[in-house]
Design an enzyme around this catalytic site. Sequence first.
Site, PDB file in Angstrom:
ATOM      1  N   GLU A 226       9.867   1.548  42.825  1.00  0.00           N
ATOM      2  CA  GLU A 226       9.799   2.250  41.546  1.00  0.00           C
ATOM      3  C   GLU A 226       8.618   1.679  40.769  1.00  0.00           C
ATOM      4  OE1 GLU A 226      11.972   3.214  37.357  1.00  0.00           O
ATOM      5  OE2 GLU A 226      12.217   1.283  38.319  1.00  0.00           O
TER       6      GLU A 226
ATOM      7  N   ASP B  34      19.786   1.822  46.305  1.00  0.00           N
ATOM      8  CA  ASP B  34      19.008   1.296  45.195  1.00  0.00           C
ATOM      9  C   ASP B  34      19.198  -0.210  45.176  1.00  0.00           C
ATOM     10  OD1 ASP B  34      17.572   1.504  42.678  1.00  0.00           O
ATOM     11  OD2 ASP B  34      18.489   3.480  42.501  1.00  0.00           O
TER      12      ASP B  34
ATOM     13  N   ASP C 296      14.187  -1.092  42.454  1.00  0.00           N
ATOM     14  CA  ASP C 296      14.182  -0.816  41.026  1.00  0.00           C
ATOM     15  C   ASP C 296      13.192  -1.721  40.295  1.00  0.00           C
ATOM     16  OD1 ASP C 296      15.761   0.508  38.774  1.00  0.00           O
ATOM     17  OD2 ASP C 296      15.904  -1.599  38.199  1.00  0.00           O
TER      18      ASP C 296
ATOM     19  N   HIS D 248      16.606  10.400  37.572  1.00  0.00           N
ATOM     20  CA  HIS D 248      17.649  10.207  36.555  1.00  0.00           C
ATOM     21  C   HIS D 248      17.116   9.601  35.256  1.00  0.00           C
ATOM     22  CE1 HIS D 248      16.911   6.425  38.406  1.00  0.00           C
ATOM     23  NE2 HIS D 248      17.639   5.801  37.496  1.00  0.00           N
ATOM     24  N   ASP D 249      15.832   9.283  35.202  1.00  0.00           N
ATOM     25  CA  ASP D 249      15.275   8.652  34.000  1.00  0.00           C
ATOM     26  C   ASP D 249      14.448   9.605  33.145  1.00  0.00           C
ATOM     27  OD1 ASP D 249      16.299   6.105  34.472  1.00  0.00           O
ATOM     28  OD2 ASP D 249      14.605   5.513  35.717  1.00  0.00           O
TER      29      ASP D 249
HETATM   30  C1  NOJ Z   1      14.846   1.789  36.392  1.00  0.00           C
HETATM   31  C2  NOJ Z   1      16.036   2.659  36.575  1.00  0.00           C
HETATM   32  O1  NOJ Z   1      15.627   3.851  37.201  1.00  0.00           O
HETATM   33  C3  NOJ Z   1      16.635   2.883  35.210  1.00  0.00           C
HETATM   34  O2  NOJ Z   1      17.634   3.867  35.227  1.00  0.00           O
HETATM   35  C4  NOJ Z   1      17.164   1.566  34.720  1.00  0.00           C
HETATM   36  O3  NOJ Z   1      17.641   1.711  33.403  1.00  0.00           O
HETATM   37  C5  NOJ Z   1      16.091   0.480  34.747  1.00  0.00           C
HETATM   38  N1  NOJ Z   1      15.277   0.506  35.926  1.00  0.00           N
HETATM   39  C6  NOJ Z   1      16.713  -0.884  34.681  1.00  0.00           C
HETATM   40  O4  NOJ Z   1      17.353  -1.174  35.894  1.00  0.00           O
END
Ligand code: NOJ
Length: 574
Positions: free
Chosen positions: A280, A99, A201, A340-341
Amino acid sequence: MSQLKWWQEVVFYQIYPRSFADGNGDGIGDFRGMIEKLDYLRDLGIGAIWLSPHYPSPMDDCGYDISDYTAVAPEYGTLEDFKAFLAGAHLRGMRVILDLVLNHTSDEHPWFLESRSSRDNPKRDWYIWLDPAPDGGAPNNWNSTFDGSAWEFDETTGQYYYHFFFKQQPDLNWRNPQVKQAMFDAARFWLDLGVDGFRLDAIGTIFEHPDMPNHPVNMTLAELRRRFHTCQTAEERAELGKTWEKMFKFQVEQLGMHELMQELRAVLDEYDGDRMLVGENDDIAYHGSGDNELHMVFNFPLMRTDRLSPDWIRANQRDRLAALGAISPESWPCNTLGNHDCPRLFTSFCDGLPKDALARLHLALMLTLRGTPFLYNGEEIGMTDLILEDIGQFRDTLGTWVYHAEIEELGVPQKEALEHAARLTRDKNRTPMQWQNAPNGGFSPEGVETWLPVNPDYASCVNVADQESNPASMLNFYRRMLHFRQQMPALIRGDYTPLHEDSSDYFAFLRRCNEQTCLVILNLSEKAHLLAFDLPGQHKTAKCVFRSSTVGIGEDILSSIPIQPYEVYIAEIQ
Ligand code: NOJ
Ligand code: CA
C-alpha cells in the site's frame, strides 16, 4: 518476456469482510457468507481475492487495529471457517492474499498490554515510548494522520507512546529485532496454511526518524483538515498537500524500509507457489533492484484526480511505465481506482457526466492497461457512496473524530461539522454489499440492524440479483469484460504504445505481444468519432472483438473506425 506468474495474469477483487456477505444473519459479514459467494466470484471472472483484515480487533479502525495476528475475528467465524474459505477459493482456481498490518497493533494486543504495564517490562521496547518534554507535554510536535497529536500519555508509567494512526493503534518499534521476528512468524503462520501472499498496509510509516526532530510546521491536524474542506482550487489543494508533507516529513519513508522489505520477501520466497507481496504505497522504489522487494505497488497517482481524462491517463502511463522500466524491464504495474479508503468509483471521477457509461470505461481502463488490476467489492453493481445523516450511525473513528474536533476545537456549527464528517468518513464507501431487492438489500435478514446502514438504492436495481437477470446491467458488463480479458493475451502480457496522443476526447493505444496485437479505444467524451490509424507494417483491418455500444461486432478498416460516444472499443489488428 519470461513466463508470467499467476499474480501478473489475474484480476484481483478486494473483499471487505464486514460488508461482503452475512452468512449467519447477525448484520455483519463473515466467512460463511464469503464461502457462499465463491461461485459468484468465480463466475464474475475473478482470479484472486485480497481480503481486508479478518483478525480479532476491537474495531477502532475497522479491523486495521489487530489484537491477535494468528486468529480469526469471532464475528467472522473460526480458523476452520477460514481454512474452508481458502480451500474453496483454491478449488475454484482463485488465489487469496491477506492484509498484513506491520506498522502498529491494537492497544488491546497482548504485546502492548505488556509493554505499557511497566517501564522494565521485557516488551517495553516493542513500542515507541518517550519521556514528556520539559514542560510535561508531548515529546515533539508530531501529529497522527488520524486523530491529533501522535503522542498519547500513559498515566501508569509516566511516558508517551507514539501512534501514526489512531491512539488505539500504537506503532511497533521495528528497530527491535524481536518485533520483526514476531511479525515474520505471524506471516509464516498464514503462509503455512497456504495463503498466496499479502497486501502490506501502510508500509511507509514503519520507521520514524531516529532523532525524532520537530517538524518545521506547527499546525494542528484539525486545522489542516478544515483547510482541505474549504479548498476552492486545485492549486490550494496542492499547496496544502505540501504542508501535509512537511508536517509528516520525519514520520514517513525513513531509512531501513528497503532492507526490511528484502527480509520479508526472503520469508515469502522460502515457500513454493510464487507467494506475492503488494504494497500500500505508490513508491516504485519498493520494487527494489528489480525482483528483491515487493512484487507490486499500487499506481495510486492515477487516482489522484477528479476526472480521468485521456491526457491525465496518458501522462500517468508515460511517467509510471518509464519509471518502472528504469528499474527493470520485468517490473510489473498494478492499477486500481478504488478501495475501502476512498470514495466509490461510481461516485468519483464522474461529476456531472453520464456515470453508467463512464463506469464501464473505467473498468475497461483497468482491464486494458498494462499491469494487474485490483477491483473493490460492490463496484461491479455500481454501488455508490452513502452519505450518513446521523452521527450515531458512524463506525469509522475518522468520521467521529473529525465531527468532534471541528465542533470542539474549531467551533464549527454542528450541522456543518456533520456534513464534513459524512463526506470524509470511510463509512460511506464501506456499506454492506447489495445482493437483492429485499430488506437490507439481501445482505442480512429483514429486521436485523446491519453494522452500517445498507444503501437504499438497492431498491433501484443496484443489487446483484436484479442485475444478473438484465443483460445490459453493469454486473453483466463486468462479467463479459472480465471473461473477455482472460482470452486476450495481448491485454495481459502485451506492451503499451499510445496512439493519437493529442486527443482530449479519447484514449487510444496498442497492446502487443507475440501472439496478438490489440487496438484499444476508450472514448471518454460525448462525441462520436471516425478514426483513422496508420500503423507500421501491412496492417489494414481491425477485427473488432469487444465494444460496449450496441453496434455490431465485425471487421473495420483501420483508416475509418467509427466510435460511438463513451464507447469501449477493442480490436485485433490484422
Ligand atoms: C491503510 C488502510 O487501508 C486504512 O484503512 C487504515 O486505516 C490505515 N492503513 C491504518 O492501518
Ligand atoms: Ca454475520
